[in-house]
Design an enzyme around this catalytic site. Sequence first.
Site, short mmCIF file in Angstrom:
data_model
loop_
_atom_site.label_atom_id
_atom_site.label_comp_id
_atom_site.label_asym_id
_atom_site.label_seq_id
_atom_site.Cartn_x
_atom_site.Cartn_y
_atom_site.Cartn_z
N LYS A 68 -2.44 -1.87 -3.18
CA LYS A 68 -3.50 -1.04 -2.60
C LYS A 68 -3.08 0.42 -2.70
CE LYS A 68 -6.10 -0.17 1.64
NZ LYS A 68 -6.86 -0.79 2.71
N GLU B 268 0.82 -1.22 0.00
CA GLU B 268 0.00 0.00 0.00
C GLU B 268 0.85 1.26 0.00
OE1 GLU B 268 -2.81 0.38 3.26
OE2 GLU B 268 -3.60 2.25 2.49
#
Length: 340
Positions: A219, A177
């Site tokens: 992400k 992420e």
Amino acid sequence: MNKSALMDTAQALVAKGKGILAADGSTGSIAKRFAAVDVESTAENRRSYRGMLFTTPGVEEFISGVILYDETIRQAADDGTPFPQLLAGKGVIPGIKVDAGAKDLAGFPGERITEGLDGLRDRLAEYRELGARFAKWRAVINIGAGIPTRFCMLANAHALARYAALCQEAGLVPIVEPEVMMTGDHDIQRCEEVTAATLQLVFSQLHQHGVVLEGILLKPNTVISGKDCPKQASAEEVAEATVRCFRRAVPAAVPGIVFLSGGQSPEQATENLNAMNALGDHPWKVSFSFGRALQAPSLQAWRGVAANIPAAKRLFYHRAKLNSAARYGTYSKEMEVAVA
Ligand code: 13P
């Protein structure tokens, strides 16, 4: 490393019409969300709130996995079933946030570096024992005057890759992420530039660390105007810029891109996801891993009162269903009112 098990888990997390619930807010961030609805942030209130989400009937139609926090993975539902077992019993894959948060990067004012690599191998082994099958590590990239620096992007990309390699060694799918923040008055072009530069460094580091791309999920932020930018891009503009940026930077071997909501309203996050999927087939699945955008209406309705639980569950189910529609590109604003 069992590559095929990692690939199966990654594929299951982006199964048709499903996405991930991020319920891994640290004790500090959930305290902020609770304060906004006048709920005291005790361990019991956090357990009760998250248990409410996890026991929402039928939500497993739309939710493939849940990211838990260290406290939450050790907690149990009202009937004593540990949360990871409760989720797995519904066919929902338990995951775990494993970073220790973003801290100021020494010598680089306004920039952050995520901590948590020390001792990570042992923590991953324990989380796997507790039932986790995937993990999450969030890097924060701020946009401002003179930032981000290449050094900060590289330091964060390096840490993400070290984390991802350790996860795969432990049999956990790493959710990688890198979040380019929407805080600021920058325009969408600037967000696209910074997102592209960040992704290029992240994939270069993943490659150098020997990470198997078929066994990760990315992400990221959507490419979007800064919160305070006077010109806010439309959903169509956001979708076009985001897809262009990711097609250039993300190898087709990556099974899925699961977007964070990052301060968009629930409706805006769903609309943007829908617009991306409406653009047609992409090399990877385009899905969601929302925290606030899945939970905000439900948290507002709950306010820590047991009598509000049925209404709060209905709102959570509804948001999950709308985001499921957005995975097919079939969401429309009229669907928002159906539950009210
Ligand atoms: P938001 O969707 O609220 O940004 O949270 C997703 C997340 O997991 C951030 O790390």
